[in-house]
Write a protein that holds these residues in place. Structure first.
Motif, PDB file in Angstrom:
ATOM      1  N   SER A 204       0.809  -1.224   0.000  1.00 17.58           N
ATOM      2  CA  SER A 204       0.000   0.000   0.000  1.00 17.58           C
ATOM      3  C   SER A 204       0.841   1.273   0.000  1.00 17.58           C
ATOM      4  O   SER A 204       0.308   2.367  -0.182  1.00 17.58           O
ATOM      5  CB  SER A 204      -0.906   0.007   1.241  1.00 17.58           C
ATOM      6  OG  SER A 204      -0.157   0.253   2.423  1.00 17.58           O
ATOM      7  N   MET A 205       2.150   1.148   0.178  1.00 15.71           N
ATOM      8  CA  MET A 205       2.972   2.337   0.410  1.00 15.71           C
ATOM      9  C   MET A 205       3.102   3.231  -0.810  1.00 15.71           C
ATOM     10  O   MET A 205       3.035   4.461  -0.705  1.00 15.71           O
ATOM     11  CB  MET A 205       4.349   1.921   0.929  1.00 15.71           C
ATOM     12  CG  MET A 205       4.307   1.395   2.349  1.00 15.71           C
ATOM     13  SD  MET A 205       5.954   0.953   2.962  1.00 15.71           S
ATOM     14  CE  MET A 205       5.517   0.295   4.575  1.00 15.71           C
ATOM     15  N   LEU A 206       3.289   2.643  -1.992  1.00 14.07           N
ATOM     16  CA  LEU A 206       3.422   3.482  -3.194  1.00 14.07           C
ATOM     17  C   LEU A 206       2.149   4.256  -3.493  1.00 14.07           C
ATOM     18  O   LEU A 206       2.198   5.491  -3.652  1.00 14.07           O
ATOM     19  CB  LEU A 206       3.838   2.628  -4.390  1.00 14.07           C
ATOM     20  CG  LEU A 206       3.922   3.393  -5.721  1.00 14.07           C
ATOM     21  CD1 LEU A 206       4.994   4.481  -5.645  1.00 14.07           C
ATOM     22  CD2 LEU A 206       4.202   2.430  -6.872  1.00 14.07           C
ATOM     23  N   PRO A 207       0.967   3.600  -3.567  1.00 16.46           N
ATOM     24  CA  PRO A 207      -0.246   4.402  -3.809  1.00 16.46           C
ATOM     25  C   PRO A 207      -0.529   5.401  -2.694  1.00 16.46           C
ATOM     26  O   PRO A 207      -1.051   6.500  -2.962  1.00 16.46           O
ATOM     27  CB  PRO A 207      -1.355   3.348  -3.919  1.00 16.46           C
ATOM     28  CG  PRO A 207      -0.776   2.074  -3.417  1.00 16.46           C
ATOM     29  CD  PRO A 207       0.688   2.159  -3.613  1.00 16.46           C
ATOM     30  N   SER A 208      -0.174   5.052  -1.459  1.00 15.37           N
ATOM     31  CA  SER A 208      -0.373   5.999  -0.354  1.00 15.37           C
ATOM     32  C   SER A 208       0.509   7.225  -0.530  1.00 15.37           C
ATOM     33  O   SER A 208       0.072   8.357  -0.317  1.00 15.37           O
ATOM     34  CB  SER A 208      -0.070   5.322   0.979  1.00 15.37           C
ATOM     35  OG  SER A 208      -0.991   4.287   1.247  1.00 15.37           O
ATOM     36  N   ARG A 209       1.751   6.997  -0.934  1.00 15.57           N
ATOM     37  CA  ARG A 209       2.651   8.127  -1.156  1.00 15.57           C
ATOM     38  C   ARG A 209       2.153   9.008  -2.291  1.00 15.57           C
ATOM     39  O   ARG A 209       2.184  10.245  -2.204  1.00 15.57           O
ATOM     40  CB  ARG A 209       4.065   7.621  -1.461  1.00 15.57           C
ATOM     41  CG  ARG A 209       5.087   8.747  -1.574  1.00 15.57           C
ATOM     42  CD  ARG A 209       6.486   8.206  -1.782  1.00 15.57           C
ATOM     43  NE  ARG A 209       6.638   7.619  -3.104  1.00 15.57           N
ATOM     44  CZ  ARG A 209       7.744   6.990  -3.521  1.00 15.57           C
ATOM     45  NH1 ARG A 209       8.772   6.858  -2.683  1.00 15.57           N
ATOM     46  NH2 ARG A 209       7.822   6.496  -4.729  1.00 15.57           N
ATOM     47  N   LYS A 210       1.663   8.384  -3.345  1.00 14.31           N
ATOM     48  CA  LYS A 210       1.132   9.170  -4.466  1.00 14.31           C
ATOM     49  C   LYS A 210      -0.080   9.994  -4.023  1.00 14.31           C
ATOM     50  O   LYS A 210      -0.237  11.148  -4.438  1.00 14.31           O
ATOM     51  CB  LYS A 210       0.746   8.229  -5.614  1.00 14.31           C
ATOM     52  CG  LYS A 210       1.933   7.614  -6.350  1.00 14.31           C
ATOM     53  CD  LYS A 210       1.454   6.685  -7.452  1.00 14.31           C
ATOM     54  CE  LYS A 210       2.614   6.118  -8.245  1.00 14.31           C
ATOM     55  NZ  LYS A 210       3.285   7.140  -9.071  1.00 14.31           N
ATOM     56  N   ALA A 211      -0.925   9.402  -3.168  1.00  8.07           N
ATOM     57  CA  ALA A 211      -2.095  10.129  -2.690  1.00  8.07           C
ATOM     58  C   ALA A 211      -1.684  11.342  -1.853  1.00  8.07           C
ATOM     59  O   ALA A 211      -2.271  12.434  -1.980  1.00  8.07           O
ATOM     60  CB  ALA A 211      -2.985   9.208  -1.866  1.00  8.07           C
ATOM     61  N   VAL A 212      -0.690  11.161  -1.001  1.00  9.55           N
ATOM     62  CA  VAL A 212      -0.193  12.281  -0.185  1.00  9.55           C
ATOM     63  C   VAL A 212       0.376  13.379  -1.082  1.00  9.55           C
ATOM     64  O   VAL A 212       0.153  14.579  -0.843  1.00  9.55           O
ATOM     65  CB  VAL A 212       0.854  11.779   0.821  1.00  9.55           C
ATOM     66  CG1 VAL A 212       1.569  12.961   1.498  1.00  9.55           C
ATOM     67  CG2 VAL A 212       0.205  10.900   1.882  1.00  9.55           C
ATOM     68  N   GLU A 213       1.091  12.991  -2.117  1.00 10.09           N
ATOM     69  CA  GLU A 213       1.650  13.977  -3.058  1.00 10.09           C
ATOM     70  C   GLU A 213       0.546  14.760  -3.759  1.00 10.09           C
ATOM     71  O   GLU A 213       0.752  15.905  -4.165  1.00 10.09           O
ATOM     72  CB  GLU A 213       2.537  13.262  -4.082  1.00 10.09           C
ATOM     73  CG  GLU A 213       3.843  12.743  -3.480  1.00 10.09           C
ATOM     74  CD  GLU A 213       4.622  11.849  -4.442  1.00 10.09           C
ATOM     75  OE1 GLU A 213       4.059  11.503  -5.527  1.00 10.09           O
ATOM     76  OE2 GLU A 213       5.760  11.487  -4.120  1.00 10.09           O
ATOM     77  N   GLU A 214      -0.638  14.150  -3.874  1.00 11.79           N
ATOM     78  CA  GLU A 214      -1.781  14.835  -4.486  1.00 11.79           C
ATOM     79  C   GLU A 214      -2.576  15.671  -3.480  1.00 11.79           C
ATOM     80  O   GLU A 214      -3.558  16.318  -3.847  1.00 11.79           O
ATOM     81  CB  GLU A 214      -2.721  13.796  -5.122  1.00 11.79           C
ATOM     82  CG  GLU A 214      -2.101  13.053  -6.294  1.00 11.79           C
ATOM     83  CD  GLU A 214      -2.971  11.885  -6.746  1.00 11.79           C
ATOM     84  OE1 GLU A 214      -4.109  11.758  -6.242  1.00 11.79           O
ATOM     85  OE2 GLU A 214      -2.509  11.096  -7.583  1.00 11.79           O
ATOM     86  N   GLY A 215      -2.153  15.633  -2.207  1.00 13.28           N
ATOM     87  CA  GLY A 215      -2.808  16.451  -1.195  1.00 13.28           C
ATOM     88  C   GLY A 215      -3.824  15.729  -0.338  1.00 13.28           C
ATOM     89  O   GLY A 215      -4.566  16.372   0.417  1.00 13.28           O
ATOM     90  N   PHE A 216      -3.861  14.395  -0.427  1.00 12.02           N
ATOM     91  CA  PHE A 216      -4.817  13.618   0.365  1.00 12.02           C
ATOM     92  C   PHE A 216      -4.142  13.047   1.609  1.00 12.02           C
ATOM     93  O   PHE A 216      -2.935  12.801   1.623  1.00 12.02           O
ATOM     94  CB  PHE A 216      -5.417  12.490  -0.477  1.00 12.02           C
ATOM     95  CG  PHE A 216      -6.178  12.977  -1.670  1.00 12.02           C
ATOM     96  CD1 PHE A 216      -7.446  13.516  -1.529  1.00 12.02           C
ATOM     97  CD2 PHE A 216      -5.614  12.924  -2.948  1.00 12.02           C
ATOM     98  CE1 PHE A 216      -8.150  13.989  -2.626  1.00 12.02           C
ATOM     99  CE2 PHE A 216      -6.306  13.391  -4.046  1.00 12.02           C
ATOM    100  CZ  PHE A 216      -7.576  13.929  -3.884  1.00 12.02           C
ATOM    101  N   ASP A 217      -4.946  12.831   2.645  1.00 15.72           N
ATOM    102  CA  ASP A 217      -4.435  12.243   3.882  1.00 15.72           C
ATOM    103  C   ASP A 217      -4.528  10.726   3.869  1.00 15.72           C
ATOM    104  O   ASP A 217      -3.686  10.044   4.459  1.00 15.72           O
ATOM    105  CB  ASP A 217      -5.229  12.780   5.087  1.00 15.72           C
ATOM    106  CG  ASP A 217      -5.173  14.284   5.188  1.00 15.72           C
ATOM    107  OD1 ASP A 217      -4.054  14.820   5.313  1.00 15.72           O
ATOM    108  OD2 ASP A 217      -6.236  14.921   5.121  1.00 15.72           O
ATOM    109  N   GLN A 218      -5.564  10.209   3.238  1.00 15.11           N
ATOM    110  CA  GLN A 218      -5.810   8.771   3.176  1.00 15.11           C
ATOM    111  C   GLN A 218      -6.549   8.455   1.883  1.00 15.11           C
ATOM    112  O   GLN A 218      -7.062   9.350   1.206  1.00 15.11           O
ATOM    113  CB  GLN A 218      -6.682   8.313   4.354  1.00 15.11           C
ATOM    114  CG  GLN A 218      -5.986   8.311   5.701  1.00 15.11           C
ATOM    115  CD  GLN A 218      -5.225   7.019   5.965  1.00 15.11           C
ATOM    116  OE1 GLN A 218      -5.802   5.960   6.152  1.00 15.11           O
ATOM    117  NE2 GLN A 218      -3.911   7.123   5.977  1.00 15.11           N
ATOM    118  N   MET A 219      -6.591   7.155   1.568  1.00 15.16           N
ATOM    119  CA  MET A 219      -7.397   6.676   0.451  1.00 15.16           C
ATOM    120  C   MET A 219      -8.515   5.789   0.992  1.00 15.16           C
ATOM    121  O   MET A 219      -8.345   5.154   2.031  1.00 15.16           O
ATOM    122  CB  MET A 219      -6.550   5.842  -0.507  1.00 15.16           C
ATOM    123  CG  MET A 219      -5.435   6.602  -1.164  1.00 15.16           C
ATOM    124  SD  MET A 219      -4.396   5.461  -2.112  1.00 15.16           S
ATOM    125  CE  MET A 219      -3.769   4.402  -0.812  1.00 15.16           C
TER     126      MET A 219
END
Length: 355
Positions: A204-219
């Motif tokens: 889950s770490m790569l998609p989580s990192r991408k989400a944070v880079e987009e300004g999200f806290d969680q998916m």
């Protein structure tokens, strides 16, 4: 299975770090207490239970968990009551889930009473580390990993069980901005998404990192087949109050059977609120948010506790929800949970295990 009282060897740390620890500046999972519990599985039995000073352990670089991923964990918390007593919240539920993970990963089960006795013994030794402030607790991390020192894709014959403890404050400090994840997959049917396997979190770490880079806290993870159904947040189960009903994805082999999730459902039923555990289409949540029928949304987990969701993004559309401070249901949940866990309210479900 019932066992006799464990014979746990205790070796105390001669230089405690307690006095040097700033309990007002606790980054979750970064501060460890003075001791840890360690036990071994070999020759078909659990043995060598010991509480010893926290520190490095010597392991072969060939142990199978490092190469083939036979590793899993749990998370639970201890709380300090106003009278100074300490309790652990629902350790029996964590023990049961620990063994579900063990079975799926071909590891030996740890009898429930051994699990609970191990945690109780360590928390008792570390009771001075349990914070007293509201919203703070002692986080407990039991984990197991395979230790056979050779290469081969077969279940290990030996394992190590370790329990660590960390004084912690809130996991999230603001309402969450989340998005529905419709590209990456956390878990697939027939897999082990229901287990707290280390590999689930690695993936889950790569998609989580991408989400944070987009300004999200969680998916909010979605199903692997169609990406049309909500499953869970990265750090918690997800729950919605839609038209006065508590709606949450039903547990299946892709969704973790959360202890806090189960607790929330029990409290909601106590209060006469209709609970629906089922598959939850993304479109239902989006339409409810647009129409105003989605009056509450939050993550529910041991670390996260009750984590309000402030905004949900779906395919670029930002759906801003009501101010979390004004939400009746999730605030009542959080206050009720805290009152029970800190000993301020009657524990009618016998959830507190007193140390």
């Amino acid at each position: 299975m019932t066992t006799e009282t464990l014979d746990i060897k205790i070796t105390k740390n001669t230089q405690s770090r307690l006095a040097q620890t700033d309990f007002s500046q606790l980054t979750f999972g970064h501060t460890f207490t003075d001791h840890m519990l360690v036990a071994d599985y070999a020759d078909g039995e659990w043995k060598n239970f010991e509480i010893l000073p926290y520190g490095p352990i010597a392991l072969s670089p060939a142990i199978s968990s490092l190469h083939y991923g036979q590793a899993f964990f749990e998370g639970l918390k201890a709380y300090r009551h106003a009278d100074g007593n300490v309790s652990v919240f629902r350790p029996d539920k964590n023990a049961a889930r620990f063994n579900k993970s063990a079975e799926r990963l071909c590891a030996p089960e740890l009898p429930v009473d051994m699990f609970i006795q191990s945690i109780a013994a360590l928390v008792d030794v570390e009771r001075d580390w349990v914070p007293a402030a509201d919203g703070y607790s002692l986080y407990i991390r039991p984990f197991m990993f395979a230790t056979d020192p050779y290469l081969g894709v077969v279940p290990s014959n030996t394992y190590k069980f370790i329990v660590l403890t960390c004084p912690v404050g809130p996991y999230f400090t603001k309402p969450l901005r989340v998005k529905f994840e419709t590209k990456y997959t956390r878990a697939a049917e027939g897999g082990f998404g229901f287990a707290k396997a280390a590999g689930n979190y690695a993936g889950s770490m790569l998609p989580s990192r991408k989400a944070v880079e987009e300004g999200f806290d969680q998916m909010i993870w979605t199903d692997s087949k169609e990406h049309q159904y909500a499953e869970e947040l990265g750090a918690a189960n997800v729950m919605f109050l839609i038209d006065g009903k508590l709606v949450t994805p039903s547990t299946r082999d892709t969704i973790l059977d959360g202890v806090t999730r189960d607790t929330v459902i029990a409290l909601a039923k106590d209060w006469g609120i209709t609970v629906e555990e089922r598959r939850v289409p993304i479109t239902e949540i989006v339409e409810a948010a647009r129409s105003g029928k989605l009056t509450d949304a939050f993550g529910a987990g041991t670390a996260a506790t009750i984590a309000p969701i402030g905004a949900i993004n779906y395919e670029g559309e930002e759906l801003t929800l009501s101010d979390p401070a004004s939400r009746e249901f999730s605030n009542r949940l959080l206050n009720s949970l805290n009152d029970i866990r800190y000993g301020r309210a009657a524990d009618t479900h016998s959830w507190n295990y007193m140390i």
